[in-house]
Design a protein around this motif. Sequence first.
Motif, PDB file in Angstrom:
ATOM      1  N   GLU A   1      -0.925 -35.951   1.595  1.00  0.00           N
ATOM      2  CA  GLU A   1       0.132 -35.522   0.775  1.00  0.00           C
ATOM      3  C   GLU A   1       0.047 -35.870  -0.703  1.00  0.00           C
ATOM      4  N   GLN A   2       0.417 -34.824  -1.467  1.00  0.00           N
ATOM      5  CA  GLN A   2       0.424 -35.158  -2.993  1.00  0.00           C
ATOM      6  C   GLN A   2       1.724 -35.356  -3.487  1.00  0.00           C
TER       7      GLN A   2
ATOM      8  N   ASN B   1      10.240 -41.938  10.857  1.00  0.00           N
ATOM      9  CA  ASN B   1       8.923 -41.752  10.809  1.00  0.00           C
ATOM     10  C   ASN B   1       8.486 -40.928   9.452  1.00  0.00           C
ATOM     11  N   GLN B   2       9.354 -39.827   9.127  1.00  0.00           N
ATOM     12  CA  GLN B   2       8.943 -39.169   8.123  1.00  0.00           C
ATOM     13  C   GLN B   2       8.290 -39.554   6.900  1.00  0.00           C
ATOM     14  N   THR B   3       7.109 -38.906   6.418  1.00  0.00           N
ATOM     15  CA  THR B   3       6.246 -39.121   5.252  1.00  0.00           C
ATOM     16  C   THR B   3       7.031 -38.896   4.129  1.00  0.00           C
TER      17      THR B   3
ATOM     18  N   LEU C   1      12.497 -33.098  18.329  1.00  0.00           N
ATOM     19  CA  LEU C   1      11.903 -33.967  17.411  1.00  0.00           C
ATOM     20  C   LEU C   1      11.365 -33.106  16.292  1.00  0.00           C
ATOM     21  N   TYR C   2      11.226 -34.075  15.121  1.00  0.00           N
ATOM     22  CA  TYR C   2      10.519 -33.560  13.909  1.00  0.00           C
ATOM     23  C   TYR C   2       9.033 -33.889  13.896  1.00  0.00           C
ATOM     24  N   ALA C   3       7.987 -33.042  13.391  1.00  0.00           N
ATOM     25  CA  ALA C   3       6.929 -33.491  13.123  1.00  0.00           C
ATOM     26  C   ALA C   3       6.805 -34.385  11.952  1.00  0.00           C
ATOM     27  N   GLU C   4       5.934 -35.399  11.889  1.00  0.00           N
ATOM     28  CA  GLU C   4       6.201 -36.562  10.679  1.00  0.00           C
ATOM     29  C   GLU C   4       5.825 -35.921   9.277  1.00  0.00           C
ATOM     30  N   ASN C   5       5.547 -34.925   9.182  1.00  0.00           N
ATOM     31  CA  ASN C   5       5.460 -34.133   7.881  1.00  0.00           C
ATOM     32  C   ASN C   5       6.270 -32.920   7.750  1.00  0.00           C
TER      33      ASN C   5
ATOM     34  N   LEU D   1       9.737 -32.911   6.596  1.00  0.00           N
ATOM     35  CA  LEU D   1      10.617 -33.104   5.274  1.00  0.00           C
ATOM     36  C   LEU D   1       9.611 -32.806   4.075  1.00  0.00           C
ATOM     37  N   TYR D   2       8.633 -33.285   4.211  1.00  0.00           N
ATOM     38  CA  TYR D   2       7.567 -32.971   3.133  1.00  0.00           C
ATOM     39  C   TYR D   2       6.999 -31.787   3.107  1.00  0.00           C
TER      40      TYR D   2
END
Length: 713
Positions: free
Chosen positions: A55-56, A87-89, A155-159, A161-162
């Motif tokens: 992630e940038q 757990n979102q990045t 569930l959301y994937a961890e990325n 919201l990024y």
Amino acid sequence: MGQIKRVLSFSKRMMRCLGKEGWHVFCYKLNHRLHKKNEYDMWMLQNEQQYKEPEQELEYKPLISVVVPVYNVEPQMLTACIQSVQNQTYDNWELCLVDDCSTDARVRETLRQFEGVERIKIKYRSENGHISRTTNDGIAMAEGEFVALLDCDDLYAENALYEIAKKLNEDHTLDFIYSDEDKLSEDGTKRRNPFFKPDWSPDTFMSLMYTCHLAVYRKSLLDEMGGLRVGLEGSQDYDLVLRVMEKTNRIGHVPKILYHWREREESTANDISAKPYIIETTKKAKLEALERRGVKGHLEYIKDIVMFRVVYEVVGNPRVSIIIPSKDNYDILKQCLTSIRKETKYQNYEIIVVDNGSAEETHAKYTQMCKELECKYHYAPMEFNFSKMCNIGAHLADGQFLLFLNDDIRVEGAEWLERMLGHAQQPHTGAVGCKLIYPNTNLIQHVGVVSFMVGPGHAFQRINDDLNCYWGRNKLEYNYSAVTGACLMIDRNKYDQVGGFSEQLPVAYNDIDLCFNLVEAGYYNVVRTDVRLYHYESVSRGYDAVSPEKAARQQREMKKLYDRHPEFKGYDPCYNPNLIGNSDNFSLRLLKVKEIETPEETQQVLVEKGSLQYKVEEFTDEAVVKISGWALNRKTLRAGTLNIVLTGQDKQQYIVKSERLYRPDVRDAFGKRRLAFAGFEAAFIKQNLPKQHYEVSLVLDGDARMVGSIVVA
């Protein structure tokens, strides 16, 4: 009972395949069917690491409020849901949980564990208000610039919201963003059934609620609209997006799996019939959308797929000009014209036949037939140029709408013309196509064109129309980047706006060029799958695969097409980059990487013997080199095992064995059943080779052709 019917139907199809296509194709299709369920596991292994790229740092980091309506959910599912947000990045989020007066005491016990946790807000309703009111309470609690919706058992994937924030950094003006999704088993251990979606496609959305999850909205827009409407429970999200699209076209799509929809027994993720009331609320949402927009139309229920089709009714009585280019094809043209006159219910139309130089006898017969069937007939001998013939027809036309039709089409169904016309009248519509079927079969010839990595191709070609093709694409109206000029309707003003057909493309891709121009002008092309006509393709035109000259001409015209529209090369907004880039069946993009073999002795110099006929359709020189196409021995008309030979500057050679692929188009083009597997695909990891320049050759039965080069640096 339904399972038994599906098994019987599958068995019948396989037995037909065995009888018509032989043992090898039968085994291939059976093996493909048996292993299909494992394909998504393979896809995840191959793709999700690069999917979750490092992630940038983002310049723009808006607060995203995740709203979760909660009701009688299993505690472990609710906990997993909340933790997927924690757990979102991406770190600029808040979580708004609203319990809709759950009767299961375990829900409140679970929520209490998160009371006072940073960035988490919890509200307990004093009475049950159902999902719309509960979600609106969450939206009212939200302080973020954007609101993301999440069901309490998903569930959301961890990325997730990024990726949304990253999309907003690309375009700050977006008001609504959605992502791809998959299904999660009830116990949370297995993912399956991915849905790789197109970019924003309004007609596709009128057919089905495809945006679904993940859905992120600009909060000010939700506030302006008053949030979700009460009374549409079950289709509240569908109704919301129907209203959103009336307010904005600033809609973005992230083509990544960012949402995992849990398949509970009582959930619509498992089966829409689990909640029958949804069928009625979906109907209500669509009808009210038509009424709000002042659009005249009605719905048709398609029982097999539990969906409602929108049929736009013709406003007024506009004239349609049916333009048919034809030359020396009397019997086929007669079939076309008589079927139009016999079948068509809508009467305000004219037929214009444009002949570019039939022989004297045929010219006389055309003249007489057009007189008897009251058609305009334009005769002007000239070199074949389909675009010019269509433009001549348009110049002669009196209609407000133009329908370009091949002479090898047989019309069926009384309402075919008015259904296309009703859709062509919509302001957002570009070209309207239909579903074309091969004669004396139930096999699809055309149901839309996709701009694959290897060039434009027909979706689901030669697939049985009884099947449900990738989320109902052969059953419902979907937007496509292009439709075939074999049957294409367009508003005369829009045709003039984009300059008609390009006469620089005389034979191939002129229809695709026209459609790309329409997309670039802001219109949406669409296929009416309820208009089902028969296309006698190859009666008036041969297969390009047979003739090297035709194949070369096709490549030249394809280059012209993409020189004119470079943004469509290898990209299609109505497709998805996670699907295969050179096939019509919308399968997952998977690479079968082969080992690079080093022969014990340096091979002899590669020799051209004149027996190899081939076409390289894809040559991707990246970390994984991929080469695909078709190849055969033109002398024996057989498709043997094709090898890729890499010859380095040091004269050392390396061999990569290709995978044989099923290519019914090549088989049919040459009329030889044994060419069913003339297709090939080879993929290998470039860095496994010593660093130098390599020539790349195809070798079949000792005959070689150099097809390109790669550099390993």
